[in-house]
Design a protein around this motif. Structure first.
Motif, mmCIF file in Angstrom:
data_model
loop_
_atom_site.group_PDB
_atom_site.id
_atom_site.type_symbol
_atom_site.label_atom_id
_atom_site.label_comp_id
_atom_site.label_asym_id
_atom_site.label_seq_id
_atom_site.Cartn_x
_atom_site.Cartn_y
_atom_site.Cartn_z
ATOM 1 N N GLN A 156 45.125 26.407 41.344
ATOM 2 C CA GLN A 156 44.689 26.514 42.679
ATOM 3 C C GLN A 156 43.798 27.783 42.934
ATOM 4 N N ILE A 157 43.814 28.753 42.321
ATOM 5 C CA ILE A 157 43.282 29.828 42.133
ATOM 6 C C ILE A 157 41.690 29.486 41.660
ATOM 7 N N ILE A 158 41.845 28.772 40.477
ATOM 8 C CA ILE A 158 40.522 28.379 40.036
ATOM 9 C C ILE A 158 39.748 27.577 40.997
ATOM 10 N N ASP A 159 40.370 26.453 41.385
ATOM 11 C CA ASP A 159 39.778 25.633 42.667
ATOM 12 C C ASP A 159 39.228 26.388 43.693
ATOM 13 N N GLN A 160 39.704 27.560 44.275
ATOM 14 C CA GLN A 160 39.220 28.193 45.202
ATOM 15 C C GLN A 160 38.158 29.200 44.797
ATOM 16 N N GLU A 161 38.283 29.564 43.454
ATOM 17 C CA GLU A 161 36.906 30.336 42.894
ATOM 18 C C GLU A 161 35.834 29.317 42.865
ATOM 19 N N GLN A 162 35.896 28.259 42.692
ATOM 20 C CA GLN A 162 34.738 27.332 42.503
ATOM 21 C C GLN A 162 34.065 26.959 43.912
ATOM 22 N N GLN A 163 34.597 27.357 45.037
ATOM 23 C CA GLN A 163 34.088 27.188 46.438
ATOM 24 C C GLN A 163 32.916 27.945 46.474
ATOM 25 N N THR A 164 31.898 27.412 47.168
ATOM 26 C CA THR A 164 30.685 28.075 47.582
ATOM 27 C C THR A 164 30.683 28.608 48.813
ATOM 28 N N GLY A 165 30.178 29.713 49.111
ATOM 29 C CA GLY A 165 30.273 30.487 50.398
ATOM 30 C C GLY A 165 31.511 31.388 50.558
ATOM 31 N N SER A 219 32.987 35.142 50.222
ATOM 32 C CA SER A 219 32.555 36.494 50.413
ATOM 33 C C SER A 219 32.866 36.996 49.135
ATOM 34 N N ARG A 220 32.170 38.294 48.997
ATOM 35 C CA ARG A 220 32.441 39.175 48.044
ATOM 36 C C ARG A 220 33.826 39.510 48.058
ATOM 37 N N GLN A 221 34.422 39.799 49.138
ATOM 38 C CA GLN A 221 36.108 40.269 48.920
ATOM 39 C C GLN A 221 36.935 39.214 48.478
ATOM 40 N N ASP A 222 36.376 38.020 49.044
ATOM 41 C CA ASP A 222 37.364 36.792 48.788
ATOM 42 C C ASP A 222 37.390 36.728 47.182
ATOM 43 N N ARG A 223 36.025 36.668 46.478
ATOM 44 C CA ARG A 223 35.956 36.352 45.001
ATOM 45 C C ARG A 223 36.502 37.548 44.421
ATOM 46 N N GLU A 224 36.671 39.031 44.863
ATOM 47 C CA GLU A 224 37.496 39.860 44.284
ATOM 48 C C GLU A 224 38.958 39.583 44.225
#
Length: 91
Positions: A39-48, A50-55
């Motif tokens: 699930q986390i990997i799928d979320q990481e692949q989403q475009t758009g 924010s930097r906070q969300d990626r971190e």
């Protein structure tokens, strides 16, 4: 001379309070963590994102991988309970 593995985490704890988790518990939790990691990997692949969300996702990714390693190298019953509690709260 005693065998010493390269990774200290592979040395089982021989203290009197050490109670390894059962294979069934470890397998069940491993499956749960692999699903969470997917699930986390799928979320990481989403475009758009924010930097906070990626971190935040990167931190979660590292934590799940660390928990999987703890289980793989002979987690105690207590460790398994703590990991289960952590992921139940985050659902």
């Amino acid at each position: 001379m005693a065998y010493i593995p390269d990774d200290v985490s592979q040395i089982p704890d021989n203290r009197p309070g050490y109670t390894p988790a059962s294979d069934d518990e470890r397998e069940r939790l491993t499956i749960l963590l692999h699903k969470r990691l997917d699930q986390i990997i799928d979320q990481e692949q989403q475009t758009g994102l924010s930097r906070q969300d990626r971190e935040r996702l990167a931190t979660m990714h590292k934590q799940v991988r660390a928990d999987l390693a703890a289980i793989r190298y002979g987690a105690t019953e207590r460790t398994v309970r703590e990991i289960e509690r952590r992921y139940r709260a985050s659902r």
